[in-house]
Scaffold this motif. Structure first.
Motif, PDB file in Angstrom:
ATOM      1  N   GLU A   2      -6.885  58.354  45.596  1.00 24.36           N
ATOM      2  CA  GLU A   2      -6.037  59.103  46.530  1.00 24.36           C
ATOM      3  C   GLU A   2      -6.135  60.578  46.184  1.00 24.36           C
ATOM      4  O   GLU A   2      -6.163  60.947  45.011  1.00 24.36           O
ATOM      5  CB  GLU A   2      -4.589  58.642  46.440  1.00 24.36           C
ATOM      6  N   TRP A   4      -4.305  64.278  47.144  1.00 20.92           N
ATOM      7  CA  TRP A   4      -3.240  65.029  47.813  1.00 20.92           C
ATOM      8  C   TRP A   4      -3.819  66.375  48.214  1.00 20.92           C
ATOM      9  O   TRP A   4      -4.306  67.137  47.359  1.00 20.92           O
ATOM     10  CB  TRP A   4      -2.071  65.263  46.881  1.00 20.92           C
ATOM     11  N   TYR A  26     -11.868  57.057  49.336  1.00 19.91           N
ATOM     12  CA  TYR A  26     -10.603  57.714  49.023  1.00 19.91           C
ATOM     13  C   TYR A  26      -9.677  57.708  50.222  1.00 19.91           C
ATOM     14  O   TYR A  26     -10.106  57.552  51.365  1.00 19.91           O
ATOM     15  CB  TYR A  26     -10.834  59.150  48.536  1.00 19.91           C
ATOM     16  N   LYS A  27      -8.403  57.906  49.906  1.00 20.40           N
ATOM     17  CA  LYS A  27      -7.360  58.023  50.920  1.00 20.40           C
ATOM     18  C   LYS A  27      -6.777  59.421  50.808  1.00 20.40           C
ATOM     19  O   LYS A  27      -6.457  59.882  49.705  1.00 20.40           O
ATOM     20  CB  LYS A  27      -6.281  56.974  50.658  1.00 20.40           C
ATOM     21  N   ARG A  29      -3.859  62.117  51.370  1.00 16.62           N
ATOM     22  CA  ARG A  29      -2.424  62.277  51.580  1.00 16.62           C
ATOM     23  C   ARG A  29      -2.168  63.754  51.824  1.00 16.62           C
ATOM     24  O   ARG A  29      -2.369  64.580  50.944  1.00 16.62           O
ATOM     25  CB  ARG A  29      -1.626  61.813  50.371  1.00 16.62           C
ATOM     26  N   TYR A  31       0.146  66.083  51.622  1.00 23.89           N
ATOM     27  CA  TYR A  31       1.430  66.051  50.932  1.00 23.89           C
ATOM     28  C   TYR A  31       2.451  67.045  51.482  1.00 23.89           C
ATOM     29  O   TYR A  31       3.633  66.915  51.188  1.00 23.89           O
ATOM     30  CB  TYR A  31       1.237  66.214  49.418  1.00 23.89           C
ATOM     31  N   ASP A 100      -8.862  55.228  41.099  1.00 27.13           N
ATOM     32  CA  ASP A 100      -8.350  53.855  41.151  1.00 27.13           C
ATOM     33  C   ASP A 100      -7.921  53.340  39.777  1.00 27.13           C
ATOM     34  O   ASP A 100      -7.030  52.502  39.680  1.00 27.13           O
ATOM     35  CB  ASP A 100      -9.398  52.916  41.754  1.00 27.13           C
ATOM     36  N   THR A 104      -6.079  60.962  36.585  1.00 25.94           N
ATOM     37  CA  THR A 104      -5.552  61.931  37.543  1.00 25.94           C
ATOM     38  C   THR A 104      -5.938  63.330  37.104  1.00 25.94           C
ATOM     39  O   THR A 104      -5.851  63.658  35.916  1.00 25.94           O
ATOM     40  CB  THR A 104      -4.021  61.806  37.653  1.00 25.94           C
TER      41      THR A 104
END
Length: 129
Positions: A2, A4, A26-27, A29, A31, A100, A104
């Protein structure tokens, strides 16, 4: 994975380009439209190994409005900072990428972004660029 992002951010667009070039799954977001909760911020900070003031964009106008420069940067003030980031997501440094496997990074460099790809070493908690 993910990421942001703020679509208006050149570092975010660069990170997306790298992920796309590597065919990463990936996704996104956005934010600013879907702000992270205080619990989500606590989890991201724990994975980054950073404190909320470390990922705060203090040059944003809202930072001046809130008087962030005068806020203490200590354990007693931590929740106040987290609440401010959740309420004003424009203050959050970007892009933040969570692989995943939980690694981070703040993906402000190509090295940091590539560190989230499978088989790579993450550049944990750094804010270059």
């Amino acid at each position: 994975m993910e990421i942001w992002i703020n679509p208006g951010c050149s570092k975010c667009r660069s990170a997306l380009s790298i992920l796309d070039a590597e065919s990463a799954d990936y996704k996104v977001r956005r934010y600013l439209e879907d702000p992270p909760s205080p619990d989500e911020l606590r989890a991201v900070l724990a994975r980054l190994g950073l404190e909320p003031w470390d990922i705060t964009r203090t040059g944003e106008p809202v930072a001046a409005e809130l008087g962030l420069d005068a806020w203490p940067r200590d354990p007693d003030a931590r929740e106040r900072w987290i609440a401010a980031l959740s309420a004003h997501p424009i203050l959050i440094q970007r892009p933040i990428i969570t692989a995943d496997d939980g690694r981070t990074v703040i993906g402000r460099t190509e090295e940091a972004v590539r560190g989230t790809l499978p088989g790579q070493d993450a550049v944990r908690g750094t804010l270059p660029g």
